[in-house]
Design a protein around this motif. Structure first.
Motif, PDB file in Angstrom:
ATOM      1  N   ARG A   1      -4.066   3.028  -3.127  1.00 25.83           N
ATOM      2  CA  ARG A   1      -5.485   3.350  -3.135  1.00 25.83           C
ATOM      3  C   ARG A   1      -5.922   3.849  -4.501  1.00 25.83           C
ATOM      4  O   ARG A   1      -5.162   4.550  -5.183  1.00 25.83           O
ATOM      5  CB  ARG A   1      -5.810   4.441  -2.096  1.00 25.83           C
ATOM      6  CG  ARG A   1      -5.760   3.978  -0.667  1.00 25.83           C
ATOM      7  CD  ARG A   1      -6.125   5.122   0.265  1.00 25.83           C
ATOM      8  NE  ARG A   1      -6.177   4.672   1.651  1.00 25.83           N
ATOM      9  CZ  ARG A   1      -6.373   5.469   2.683  1.00 25.83           C
ATOM     10  NH1 ARG A   1      -6.535   6.776   2.488  1.00 25.83           N
ATOM     11  NH2 ARG A   1      -6.406   4.994   3.909  1.00 25.83           N
TER      12      ARG A   1
ATOM     13  N   GLU B   1      -6.701  -0.499  -2.399  1.00 27.72           N
ATOM     14  CA  GLU B   1      -7.909  -0.225  -1.618  1.00 27.72           C
ATOM     15  C   GLU B   1      -8.783   0.716  -2.449  1.00 27.72           C
ATOM     16  O   GLU B   1      -8.313   1.746  -2.936  1.00 27.72           O
ATOM     17  CB  GLU B   1      -7.542   0.441  -0.291  1.00 27.72           C
ATOM     18  CG  GLU B   1      -8.756   0.850   0.537  1.00 27.72           C
ATOM     19  CD  GLU B   1      -8.387   1.680   1.742  1.00 27.72           C
ATOM     20  OE1 GLU B   1      -9.305   2.050   2.511  1.00 27.72           O
ATOM     21  OE2 GLU B   1      -7.173   1.991   1.920  1.00 27.72           O
TER      22      GLU B   1
ATOM     23  N   MET C   1      -0.586   1.490   1.905  1.00 28.13           N
ATOM     24  CA  MET C   1      -1.559   0.806   1.047  1.00 28.13           C
ATOM     25  C   MET C   1      -1.826   1.650  -0.207  1.00 28.13           C
ATOM     26  O   MET C   1      -2.068   2.846  -0.123  1.00 28.13           O
ATOM     27  CB  MET C   1      -2.877   0.593   1.802  1.00 28.13           C
ATOM     28  CG  MET C   1      -4.054   0.116   0.950  1.00 28.13           C
ATOM     29  SD  MET C   1      -3.848  -1.525   0.221  1.00 28.13           S
ATOM     30  CE  MET C   1      -4.145  -2.557   1.653  1.00 28.13           C
TER      31      MET C   1
ATOM     32  N   GLU D   1      -2.896  -4.968  -6.170  1.00 28.60           N
ATOM     33  CA  GLU D   1      -3.953  -4.816  -5.173  1.00 28.60           C
ATOM     34  C   GLU D   1      -4.027  -3.370  -4.708  1.00 28.60           C
ATOM     35  O   GLU D   1      -3.002  -2.747  -4.408  1.00 28.60           O
ATOM     36  CB  GLU D   1      -3.700  -5.741  -3.979  1.00 28.60           C
ATOM     37  CG  GLU D   1      -3.831  -7.216  -4.330  1.00 28.60           C
ATOM     38  CD  GLU D   1      -3.761  -8.105  -3.099  1.00 28.60           C
ATOM     39  OE1 GLU D   1      -3.717  -7.568  -1.968  1.00 28.60           O
ATOM     40  OE2 GLU D   1      -3.749  -9.339  -3.269  1.00 28.60           O
TER      41      GLU D   1
ATOM     42  N   SER E   1     -14.588  -7.569  -9.580  1.00 33.34           N
ATOM     43  CA  SER E   1     -14.963  -6.498  -8.657  1.00 33.34           C
ATOM     44  C   SER E   1     -16.004  -5.574  -9.277  1.00 33.34           C
ATOM     45  O   SER E   1     -16.850  -5.011  -8.571  1.00 33.34           O
ATOM     46  CB  SER E   1     -13.733  -5.694  -8.221  1.00 33.34           C
ATOM     47  OG  SER E   1     -13.215  -4.919  -9.288  1.00 33.34           O
TER      48      SER E   1
ATOM     49  N   VAL F   1     -11.500   3.464  -2.751  1.00 35.45           N
ATOM     50  CA  VAL F   1     -12.096   4.537  -1.954  1.00 35.45           C
ATOM     51  C   VAL F   1     -13.110   5.256  -2.839  1.00 35.45           C
ATOM     52  O   VAL F   1     -12.735   5.885  -3.839  1.00 35.45           O
ATOM     53  CB  VAL F   1     -11.031   5.522  -1.448  1.00 35.45           C
ATOM     54  CG1 VAL F   1     -11.691   6.634  -0.633  1.00 35.45           C
ATOM     55  CG2 VAL F   1      -9.984   4.795  -0.616  1.00 35.45           C
TER      56      VAL F   1
END
Length: 221
Positions: free
Chosen positions: A3, A28, A1, A26, A201, A30
């Motif tokens: 990040r 993730e 993934m 896309e 977002s 953190v």
């Protein structure tokens, strides 16, 4: 993934988030309290700054370098013009907001009112806050000047220059530090960029202890 190590009210993180969103990459998210200088984070970026993007196994740092890397590997949709003059102008305006605007406005307003509290640094320096509130008017006036002859800050197409500016202003808007009503052309520009899917977002961000301004997430503000 993939990040992105970021902090919600870091304008440099936000600039990269906007570029990623526009490129439809896309990741993730953190959250990184980068000022704590954790060992794991320093391994990712010895400079101790956000954002840091892990993309396809590579660690990338520095918001402008990341954004230009994304432009090189994923050229569509373009966020830099093809011609040298246009690319220069985009980079010049990015440097203006990443450097001058951040030092004169964001670091003084957000730095004193938000980050000083997060870091346990005591009460805000009123002189710094006053200087930031004064200097933002100069910068908004400069943006007004640019937008008198252009649809976007660096020309007639949306570019990284718009993301660099919107990233700074969106952080300030979170705590209601932008006098929009006195700068209608800048407000109209921000409304256009705020309505893009890549911005969603950012509008959902919440920082404990700091509630966003009531208009922050409104597209018609």
């Amino acid at each position: 993934m993939n990040r992105l190590y970021h902090y919600p009210l870091s304008p440099f993180s936000r600039k990269v988030r906007l570029a990623l969103g526009e490129k439809r990459i896309e990741v993730e998210l953190v959250e990184e309290r980068y000022w704590e200088q954790g060992i794991d984070f320093l391994r990712r970026n010895p400079a101790g700054q956000v954002p840091v993007l892990r993309l396809n196994g590579r660690m990338l740092s520095d918001s402008q370098a990341i954004c230009e890397y994304l432009e090189d590997v994923i050229p569509a949709p373009p966020l830099l013009p093809r011609e040298a003059e246009g690319r220069y102008e985009v980079r010049r305006i990015c440097a203006w907001f990443d450097g001058k605007f951040h030092a004169e406005v964001t670091a003084k307003l957000m730095g004193e009112r938000v980050f000083k509290k997060l870091r346990g640094g005591g009460v805000p320096d009123s002189a710094a806050v006053k200087a930031g509130a004064r200097d933002i008017k100069y910068h908004l006036g400069y943006m007004t000047h640019l937008l008198e002859t252009r649809r976007w800050l660096a020309g007639n197409d949306m570019t990284l220059a718009d993301f660099a500016a919107a990233a700074q202003l969106s952080c300030l808007d979170y705590v209601s530090d932008v006098p929009w009503d006195k700068y209608e052309s800048v407000k109209d520009w921000y409304a256009k960029i705020k309505s893009r899917p890549a911005f969603r977002s950012l509008l959902a961000d919440q920082v404990p202890g700091f509630r966003p301004a009531s208009h922050y997430a409104d597209l018609d503000f």
